[in-house]
Design an enzyme around this catalytic site. Structure first.
Site, PDB file in Angstrom:
ATOM      1  N   GLN A  69       7.683  27.979  -4.892  1.00 32.35           N
ATOM      2  CA  GLN A  69       7.772  29.234  -5.643  1.00 32.35           C
ATOM      3  C   GLN A  69       9.121  29.336  -6.360  1.00 32.35           C
ATOM      4  OE1 GLN A  69       5.277  31.584  -6.010  1.00 32.35           O
ATOM      5  NE2 GLN A  69       6.668  32.588  -7.447  1.00 32.35           N
ATOM      6  N   LYS A 126      -1.252  34.767  -3.597  1.00 35.80           N
ATOM      7  CA  LYS A 126      -1.807  33.408  -3.691  1.00 35.80           C
ATOM      8  C   LYS A 126      -2.519  33.049  -2.390  1.00 35.80           C
ATOM      9  CE  LYS A 126       1.585  32.022  -7.114  1.00 35.80           C
ATOM     10  NZ  LYS A 126       2.907  31.449  -7.389  1.00 35.80           N
ATOM     11  N   ASP A 181       0.804  23.190  -9.646  1.00 38.38           N
ATOM     12  CA  ASP A 181       1.454  24.049 -10.639  1.00 38.38           C
ATOM     13  C   ASP A 181       1.587  23.327 -11.984  1.00 38.38           C
ATOM     14  OD1 ASP A 181       2.100  26.671 -10.230  1.00 38.38           O
ATOM     15  OD2 ASP A 181       4.029  26.293  -9.256  1.00 38.38           O
TER      16      ASP A 181
END
Ligand code: NAP
Length: 279
Positions: free
Chosen positions: A83, A39, A106
Site C-alpha cells: 500500500q 480491499k 497492482d
C-alpha cells in the site's frame, strides 16, 4: 463483475485453489488503513483469501523487502500489494522492483509497466486505469478515432491511461494535460472522452466540456461540508453538478471509478491465481 468473480473463484476452489491477496500496510496513515480494509472486505465478498500484513511506521526498507520476498515464495499468495504511500525512509520504486511480476496485481513493477506499454495481454495493468477501460467498454463508448483528453500524468493513473487508450484496438487519439499545460480548458473542450485524474476538487467545470462528451472522474477529494454529518464529504476532480447536463455519460464520486478499481484488483488476483495453477 463481482458476481462473475465470485463464480470463477468458487470454480477454482472446487479444484483446491483459493486465490489469495496479501496487502502490506506500513505505518498508520488513516486513509491507507481504510483502503486496505475495503480491499480485504472485497476479497471476502467474492470468496478470495485476503490478508493484511501490518508493519510499524519505522520499518526499514530491508525489512519490508524481506517481507516481500517471503510473500513471493508463498504458494498460497497469488497477489501482493504494497500500500502506498510508504514512509519516507523507504524508496517505493526499489520495493516495487522486488515484487514477483507474476504476483504484481497492482501492475506497478517495471516488467508489467513495459508489458502494458507494448500491448502484452499478459501484463498486469494498474487497477484504476484498467477499471476505466472496462467502464468505457461496458457502456459502449466508441474509442476508435475519439479524442481522449487525460488530465494528470501520474504513474498510477494518467500515464497508464494514455498507454491503454492509444493501443491498437482501442485507437483513441490522446492528449495528456498536467500542471504545466497551457490553457487546459481549451484542450478539454475538444475531448470526446475526458479522464480527470488530478486530485483537485471540482477543477473541471461543465463549461469546459464539449456537449455529449463522456466524462470519467478518477479524482477523490475530501472537502469541508458543515451540512454533512461528518463535516466533510468526497468530491471528484469534475464539478458533477455543472458537468452532468453537458456530458452524455459521467461517473459519480463517490462510486464510479473507486469501486471499479477494487473490482480490477480482484480480477488481477484471480488471473494471477489461474496462471499459478496452470504452471
Ligand atoms: P498525482 O500523482 O498527485 O498526480 C496529479 C496529476 O495532476 C499530476 O500529473 C499533476 O501535474 C496534475 N495536476 C495537478 N494540478 C493540476 C492543474 N491545476 N492542472 C492540470 N494538471 C494538474 O495524483 P494521482 O495519484 O494520479 O491521483 C489523482 C486523483 O485520483 C486523486 O484525487 C486521487 O485520490 C485519485 N485516485 C483515485 C483512485 C480511485 O480508485 N478512484 C485511484 C488513484 C487515484 P504535474 O505532473 O505537472 O505535477
Amino acid at each position: 463483475m463481482r458476481e462473475r468473480l465470485a463464480g470463477e473463484v468458487s470454480a477454482l476452489k472446487a479444484k483446491g485453489i483459493v486465490p489469495g491477496l496479501s496487502v502490506v500496510l506500513v505505518g498508520d496513515d488513516p486513509a491507507s488503513a481504510v483502503y486496505v480494509r475495503n480491499k480485504n472486505a472485497a476479497c471476502d465478498e467474492v470468496g478470495m483469501k485476503g490478508e493484511t500484513i501490518r508493519m510499524r511506521a519505522n520499518t526499514t526498507q530491508a525489512e519490508l523487502i524481506d517481507v516481500v520476498h517471503t510473500l513471493n515464495r508463498r504458494k498460497d499468495v497469488h497477489g501482493i500489494l504494497v500500500q502506498m504511500p510508504l514512509p519516507k525512509q523507504i524508496d517505493s520504486d526499489t520495493v516495487l522492483r522486488h515484487i514477483d511480476p507474476a504476483k504484481d496485481v497492482d501492475g506497478f513493477h517495471p516488467v508489467n509497466v513495459g508489458g502494458m506499454l507494448v500491448g502484452n495481454p499478459e501484463a498486469f495493468v494498474p487497477c484504476t486505469p484498467a477499471g476505466v477501460m472496462v467502464l468505457l467498454r461496458e457502456h459502449g463508448v466508441k474509442t476508435a478515432g475519439a479524442h481522449a483528453v487525460i488530465v494528470g500524468r501520474s504513474n498510477i493513473v494518467g500515464k497508464p491511461m494514455m498507454a491503454l487508450l492509444v493501443q491498437p484496438g482501442v485507437d483513441a487519439t490522446v492528449t495528456v494535460c498536467h500542471s504545466r499545460t497551457r490553457d487546459m480548458a481549451a484542450h478539454i473542450r475538444q475531448a470526446d472522452i475526458v479522464i480527470a485524474a488530478v486530485g483537485k476538487p471540482r477543477l473541471i467545470t461543465g463549461d469546459m466540456i464539449k456537449p455529449g462528451a463522456v466524462v470519467i472522474d478518477v479524482g477523490i477529494n475530501r472537502i469541508d461540508d458543515p451540512s454533512h454529518p461528518k463535516g466533510s464529504r468526497l468530491v471528484g476532480d469534475v464539478d458533477f453538478d455543472s458537468a452532468r447536463d453537458v456530458a452524455s455519460l459521467i461517473t459519480p464520486v463517490p462510486g464510479g471509478v473507486g469501486p471499479m478499481t477494487i473490482a480490477m484488483l480482484l480480477e488481477n488476483t484471480l488471473q494471477a491465481a489461474k496462471r499459478a495453477a496452470g504452471r
